[in-house]
Motif scaffolding. Structure first.
Motif, short mmCIF file in Angstrom:
data_model
loop_
_atom_site.label_atom_id
_atom_site.label_comp_id
_atom_site.label_asym_id
_atom_site.label_seq_id
_atom_site.Cartn_x
_atom_site.Cartn_y
_atom_site.Cartn_z
N CYS A 170 0.82 -1.21 0.00
CA CYS A 170 0.00 0.00 0.00
C CYS A 170 0.86 1.27 0.00
O CYS A 170 0.31 2.37 -0.08
N SER A 171 2.16 1.13 0.08
CA SER A 171 3.03 2.30 0.03
C SER A 171 3.63 2.49 -1.35
O SER A 171 3.40 3.52 -1.97
N CYS A 172 4.35 1.50 -1.85
CA CYS A 172 5.02 1.63 -3.15
C CYS A 172 4.19 1.11 -4.30
O CYS A 172 4.47 1.42 -5.46
N GLY A 173 3.15 0.30 -4.02
CA GLY A 173 2.29 -0.22 -5.07
C GLY A 173 2.84 -1.42 -5.81
O GLY A 173 2.17 -1.95 -6.69
N PRO A 188 -1.55 -4.44 3.44
CA PRO A 188 -0.23 -5.09 3.48
C PRO A 188 0.87 -4.13 3.03
O PRO A 188 0.65 -3.25 2.20
N TYR A 189 2.06 -4.29 3.59
CA TYR A 189 3.22 -3.48 3.24
C TYR A 189 4.45 -4.38 3.15
O TYR A 189 4.55 -5.37 3.86
N HIS A 190 5.39 -3.99 2.27
CA HIS A 190 6.72 -4.54 2.40
C HIS A 190 7.27 -4.13 3.77
O HIS A 190 6.96 -3.05 4.27
N TYR A 194 7.04 -0.28 5.25
CA TYR A 194 6.37 0.03 6.50
C TYR A 194 7.33 0.73 7.46
O TYR A 194 6.95 1.68 8.16
N LYS A 195 8.56 0.29 7.48
CA LYS A 195 9.56 0.90 8.35
C LYS A 195 9.81 2.35 7.95
O LYS A 195 9.93 3.24 8.81
N GLU A 196 9.89 2.61 6.64
CA GLU A 196 10.10 3.96 6.16
C GLU A 196 8.95 4.88 6.56
O GLU A 196 9.14 6.06 6.85
N LYS A 201 12.89 8.20 12.54
CA LYS A 201 14.28 8.40 12.17
C LYS A 201 14.90 9.47 13.06
O LYS A 201 14.23 10.41 13.49
N CYS A 202 16.17 9.31 13.30
CA CYS A 202 16.91 10.29 14.09
C CYS A 202 17.14 11.54 13.24
O CYS A 202 17.59 11.45 12.08
N ASP A 203 16.83 12.73 13.78
CA ASP A 203 17.03 13.98 13.05
C ASP A 203 18.49 14.41 13.05
O ASP A 203 18.82 15.40 12.40
N VAL A 204 19.34 13.66 13.73
CA VAL A 204 20.76 14.00 13.77
C VAL A 204 21.55 13.11 12.80
O VAL A 204 22.16 13.60 11.85
N CYS A 205 21.52 11.80 13.03
CA CYS A 205 22.28 10.88 12.16
C CYS A 205 21.46 10.43 10.96
O CYS A 205 21.98 9.76 10.07
N LEU A 206 20.17 10.76 10.93
CA LEU A 206 19.27 10.47 9.81
C LEU A 206 19.06 8.98 9.59
O LEU A 206 18.63 8.56 8.52
N GLN A 207 19.35 8.15 10.60
CA GLN A 207 19.13 6.71 10.53
C GLN A 207 17.91 6.34 11.38
O GLN A 207 17.44 7.13 12.19
N PHE A 208 17.42 5.10 11.16
CA PHE A 208 16.33 4.63 11.99
C PHE A 208 16.80 4.55 13.45
O PHE A 208 17.89 4.07 13.73
#
Length: 509
Positions: A170-173, A188-190, A194-196, A201-208
């Motif tokens: 339902c996100s990327c199709g 359903p999502y990949h 779904y994680k994206e 996400k951290c606004d400093v290191c930009l990682q999850f």
């Protein structure tokens, strides 16, 4: 071992040979119908395919293989039983035999038709109560297109069904072909999609943001800006803006002020860098005091200084307290020599270059020697510090002696807060204390913005943050003192509050 179709043909041949004997036909028809119809509803299904449990949420169902045939039964015993039953029918009257024979003929035709319509590849739903239970047409509706699935292959999970071509993220199709996926409601999502979408996400290191030992997502968030970051960034020396306190993201670079402080680009846009540049702001705040009928008769020097010079001056000052861990302004009462910033430094990359300083001897001509303010701070923050330190000077010049820290710092913070309020809020939404100092004056103070055309949205948000800092300070002198002073000013007005402080050394209750 005979295949299923071979057994069925053999049964049909035997059926036609027995039909020539009219006397035995009725009992045999009953047996043949039972044989062709198979097991009755409710009987255990011995050919049900196996379903592996434990993966209900994220595992796709694969269509089962066609089950093998049951072991062959003893056809001779079945035939002997049928002949015995037909002989028992001979004892019945001709009328009963004819009526029963007609019904058996209809049952035989229906059984043959049902056997030809049987679909040995009907998908098995592991989450249905029983495959043997009859399901009406339209019972399975696709969770995506909402159309009836009907016959053929389908996918199911947690009681939800999809056409294979409808099973898309339902996100990327794109189709979901992995054996693991995430189901949010009926969507359903990949797992990565779904994680994206939903994993912070951290606004400093930009990682999850990683999970902690308990499997929970743990992060820190700025109480005003809402900036989210991993807890480890509080110990890994990630730079913070010395003005707005935001942490430096990895995809940008803060300006280094050369004294251990960093400044973000938003705060740099209105930063005050030298003493000459600060003079118009200083005079506008003096005018603000005069508009509140709190004129300062003496000319108090004001200098913009570096961090080291401010700390040295603070060490030589006998009066206190000072706002720790970072002191940004100081009202001097002792004679000192202070190095001030004479010329605005230029920007080179992410550093300030060619800063020109000048030592200046400060002599005491009154109760206040000078006001020092840390350089490089945004205009509104610089102004709020000036308003605070000027109140210290006003109290000393007006003879307010020996006030405890909570009273003096609290009323100075009130003046800083009211000045910020006058800069960023329209007159109609300001609080009453801003114009309630002199009971003989009914006019409110004028706005003091020294920036033509008003302030930008970014600068306004900065001003709201500085007000938030004052209101939520946790220290005793600056935080508790402000809240007590502000409550008194709201209730009695600024004039009566100051008169009460002069007489009693404390706030009116």
């Amino acid at each position: 071992m005979l295949s299923t179709q071979t057994i069925s043909c053999g049964v049909l041949s035997l059926c036609f040979s027995l039909l020539s004997n009219a006397e035995r036909r009725s009992s045999f028809m009953k047996w043949l119908c039972t044989f062709l119809k198979g097991q009755k509803p409710g009987e255990p299904n011995r050919r049900r395919p196996r379903v592996t449990a434990g993966e209900e949420e994220d595992t796709l169902w694969q269509p089962p293989v066609r089950p093998k045939n049951d072991p062959p039964r003893n056809d001779n015993e079945e035939l002997d039983r049928a002949i015995a039953e037909s002989l028992a029918e001979d004892a019945k009257s001709p009328k009963e035999r004819n009526h029963k024979g007609d019904n058996n003929d209809e049952d035989l035709a229906r059984a043959i038709q049902d056997s030809l319509n049987m679909n040995p590849y009907t998908p098995y739903n592991p989450y249905a109560p029983s495959q043997a239970q009859a399901q009406p047409r339209g019972h399975r509706v696709c969770g995506r297109c909402k159309h009836e699935i009907g016959h053929g292959h389908y996918l199911s999970c947690m009681g939800i069904y999809w056409h294979p071509q409808c099973f898309r993220c339902c996100s990327c199709g794109h189709p979901i072909r992995e054996t693991e996926f995430t189901l949010l409601g009926t969507d359903p999502y990949h797992k990565l999609c779904y994680k994206e979408l939903h994993h912070p996400k951290c606004d400093v290191c930009l990682q999850f943001i990683p999970t902690n030992r308990s499997g929970l997502i743990e992060y820190r968030a700025h109480p005003f800006w809402g900036q989210k970051y991993c807890p480890l960034h509080e110990q890994d020396r990630t730079p913070r803006c010395c003005s707005c306190e935001k942490m430096e993201p990895r995809n940008t670079k803060y300006m280094s002020l050369g004294d251990g402080r960093s400044l973000c680009m938003e705060c740099l846009g209105s930063a005050v860098m030298d003493t000459g540049e600060c003079q118009p702001l200083y005079h506008s705040i003096r005018d603000y005091y005069e508009g509140m009928n709190m004129k300062l008769d003496q000319q108090i020097p004001m200098l913009l200084v570096e961090r080291q010079a401010l700390n040295e001056a603070m060490e030589g000052e006998s009066k206190g307290p000072h706002h720790m861990p970072e002191t940004r302004g100081l009202c001097l009462s002792e004679e000192q020599t202070v190095t001030s910033i004479l010329r605005r430094p230029r920007i080179g990359g992410n550093r300030l270059l060619d800063m020109r300083t000048q030592p200046q001897k400060l002599t005491r001509r009154c109760e206040v020697t000078a006001i020092l303010v840390l350089y490089g701070l945004p205009r509104l923050l610089t102004g709020s510090i000036l308003a605070h330190e000027l109140m210290h000077g006003w109290l000393r010049l007006k003879g307010y002696r020996n006030l405890n820290a909570e009273v003096e710092e609290g009323i100075c913070q009130v003046m800083s807060y009211l000045w910020l309020e006058s800069e960023i809020l329209p007159a109609s939404s300001r609080h009453a204390p801003s114009s309630s100092y002199a009971s003989s004056s009914s006019s409110s103070y004028p706005p003091t913005s020294s920036k033509k055309g008003g302030i930008s949205h970014t600068e306004k948000k900065l001003g709201e943050f500085f007000m938030h800092q004052i209101a939520n300070d946790t220290s005793t002198a600056y935080g508790d003192g402000f809240r007590t002073a502000y409550a008194a000013v709201n209730k009695y007005g600024l004039r009566q509050t100051l008169n009460h402080i002069r007489l009693t050394g404390g706030f009116p209750v």
